[in-house]
Write a protein that holds these residues in place. Structure first.
Motif, PDB file in Angstrom:
ATOM      1  N   UNK A 141       0.971  -1.435  -0.282  1.00 46.14           N
ATOM      2  CA  UNK A 141       0.139  -0.446  -0.413  1.00 46.14           C
ATOM      3  C   UNK A 141       0.435   1.660   0.112  1.00 46.14           C
ATOM      4  N   UNK A 142       1.798   1.106   0.923  1.00 48.14           N
ATOM      5  CA  UNK A 142       3.039   2.300   1.057  1.00 48.14           C
ATOM      6  C   UNK A 142       3.287   2.709  -0.522  1.00 48.14           C
ATOM      7  N   UNK A 143       3.913   1.675  -1.077  1.00 48.44           N
ATOM      8  CA  UNK A 143       5.201   1.743  -2.307  1.00 48.44           C
ATOM      9  C   UNK A 143       3.973   1.746  -3.545  1.00 48.44           C
ATOM     10  N   UNK A 144       2.260   2.247  -3.871  1.00 50.12           N
ATOM     11  CA  UNK A 144       1.354   2.721  -4.497  1.00 50.12           C
ATOM     12  C   UNK A 144       1.136   3.506  -4.291  1.00 50.12           C
ATOM     13  N   UNK A 145       1.094   4.487  -3.225  1.00 47.49           N
ATOM     14  CA  UNK A 145       0.319   6.093  -2.278  1.00 47.49           C
ATOM     15  C   UNK A 145       1.577   6.418  -3.421  1.00 47.49           C
ATOM     16  N   UNK A 146       2.902   5.945  -3.008  1.00 45.03           N
ATOM     17  CA  UNK A 146       4.457   6.944  -3.434  1.00 45.03           C
ATOM     18  C   UNK A 146       4.280   6.803  -4.389  1.00 45.03           C
ATOM     19  N   UNK A 147       4.353   5.556  -5.255  1.00 45.83           N
ATOM     20  CA  UNK A 147       3.687   5.320  -6.936  1.00 45.83           C
ATOM     21  C   UNK A 147       2.968   6.542  -8.197  1.00 45.83           C
ATOM     22  N   UNK A 148       2.032   6.320  -6.935  1.00 43.39           N
ATOM     23  CA  UNK A 148       0.952   7.553  -7.857  1.00 43.39           C
ATOM     24  C   UNK A 148       1.046   8.969  -7.950  1.00 43.39           C
ATOM     25  N   UNK A 149       1.853   8.997  -6.896  1.00 47.85           N
ATOM     26  CA  UNK A 149       2.458  10.250  -6.777  1.00 47.85           C
ATOM     27  C   UNK A 149       3.975  10.549  -7.361  1.00 47.85           C
ATOM     28  N   UNK A 150       4.247   9.618  -7.363  1.00 49.53           N
ATOM     29  CA  UNK A 150       5.926  10.444  -8.808  1.00 49.53           C
ATOM     30  C   UNK A 150       5.211  10.077  -9.601  1.00 49.53           C
ATOM     31  N   UNK A 199       4.534  24.473  -6.998  1.00 48.30           N
ATOM     32  CA  UNK A 199       3.147  23.041  -7.115  1.00 48.30           C
ATOM     33  C   UNK A 199       3.249  21.790  -6.250  1.00 48.30           C
ATOM     34  N   UNK A 200       3.623  21.990  -5.282  1.00 43.88           N
ATOM     35  CA  UNK A 200       4.506  20.802  -5.068  1.00 43.88           C
ATOM     36  C   UNK A 200       3.382  20.536  -4.059  1.00 43.88           C
ATOM     37  N   UNK A 201       3.434  18.440  -3.631  1.00 48.94           N
ATOM     38  CA  UNK A 201       2.317  17.875  -2.784  1.00 48.94           C
ATOM     39  C   UNK A 201       3.011  17.954  -2.009  1.00 48.94           C
ATOM     40  N   UNK A 202       2.898  16.960  -0.505  1.00 52.36           N
ATOM     41  CA  UNK A 202       2.958  15.885   0.695  1.00 52.36           C
ATOM     42  C   UNK A 202       3.247  14.673  -0.106  1.00 52.36           C
ATOM     43  N   UNK A 203       4.824  14.201  -0.165  1.00 50.50           N
ATOM     44  CA  UNK A 203       5.071  13.163   0.005  1.00 50.50           C
ATOM     45  C   UNK A 203       4.883  12.045   0.970  1.00 50.50           C
ATOM     46  N   UNK A 204       3.964  10.710   0.503  1.00 50.07           N
ATOM     47  CA  UNK A 204       3.367   9.632   1.066  1.00 50.07           C
ATOM     48  C   UNK A 204       4.222   9.538   2.295  1.00 50.07           C
ATOM     49  N   UNK A 205       3.688   9.169   3.568  1.00 52.54           N
ATOM     50  CA  UNK A 205       5.076   8.291   5.060  1.00 52.54           C
ATOM     51  C   UNK A 205       6.033   9.172   4.886  1.00 52.54           C
ATOM     52  N   UNK A 206       6.530   9.491   4.553  1.00 54.53           N
ATOM     53  CA  UNK A 206       7.906  10.185   4.617  1.00 54.53           C
ATOM     54  C   UNK A 206       7.530  11.453   4.872  1.00 54.53           C
ATOM     55  N   UNK A 207       7.050  12.292   4.912  1.00 54.73           N
ATOM     56  CA  UNK A 207       6.635  12.937   4.775  1.00 54.73           C
ATOM     57  C   UNK A 207       7.759  14.814   4.242  1.00 54.73           C
TER      58      UNK A 207
END
Length: 204
Positions: A5-14, A47-55
């Motif tokens: 789930x963590x990896x999926x969240x980061x992947x969707x942002x990146x 136009x930055x966005x929050x980094x999932x999990x890491x902050x």
């Protein structure tokens, strides 16, 4: 499942770095209300966005379309294809700090503005050290496999930096640090570990 789930969240942002940059960063949330004005201006400008999990907050500066086949990379990459390189702009605050994590690729940090950045590095051999990034020490390479966490260290409460990686970042290369496990392994840094983690170990 949690790591997936963590990896999926980061992947969707990146993966959406280019298209997401067309959308304005959140400005009316509780998180935004607690961000220093100068940091919020940078978040809005880039136009930055929050980094999932890491902050922290990021915008994708570069993500090459050219890739390196996993078979051509060292064994630690598990045969997974990577972009040639990635680069981001990154803002962190006292609340939105970069939680302890490790990466499979060395990460090059570049200091731009704001408070000095305090980096805690915990090495695989059980040793640890603290590094400061500022205008007099504007760059540092965090080796692969080292636990790293960071936060602003100064009166303004925010720092503006950039990082680059080659081969580039993919979510599978990210591992979040757990407070209790790291504190047991690096007892001399227990206080700093507590400050640079948001959650204790997951319940088994």
């Amino acid at each position: 499942m949690r790591r997936f789930i963590i990896a999926s969240l980061i992947c969707s942002i990146v993966a959406s770095g280019v298209s997401a940059s067309a959308q304005p960063a959140p400005q009316n949330s509780d998180a935004a209300a607690q961000i220093p004005a100068a940091a919020q201006a940078l978040i809005n400008r880039y136009k930055m966005h929050p980094v999932p999990v890491e902050g922290g907050w990021f915008s994708q500066l570069q993500r090459t379309t050219e890739t390196i086949a996993g078979s051509a990379l060292p064994a630690r990459y598990d045969g997974v294809t990577h972009p040639l390189s990635t680069a981001i702009l990154f803002v962190e605050t006292r609340r939105d700090f970069s939680a302890l994590h490790s990466l499979k690729t060395a990460e090059i940090w570049h200091f731009y503005a704001g408070d000095p950045v305090h980096l805690l590095l915990l090495h695989p051999n059980g040793q640890g050290e603290s590094i400061t990034l500022d205008k007099d020490h504007p760059a540092y390479v965090v080796p692969e496999g080292v636990w790293q966490g960071s936060a602003p260290a100064g009166p303004s409460g925010w720092s503006y930096v950039g990082t680059t990686m080659a081969p580039g970042f993919i979510p599978e290369d990210f591992q979040l640090g757990e407070r209790n496990a790291l504190s047991e392994r690096y007892p001399a840094f227990r206080k700093q570990i507590s400050a640079l983690t948001r959650v204790k170990d997951k319940v088994q």
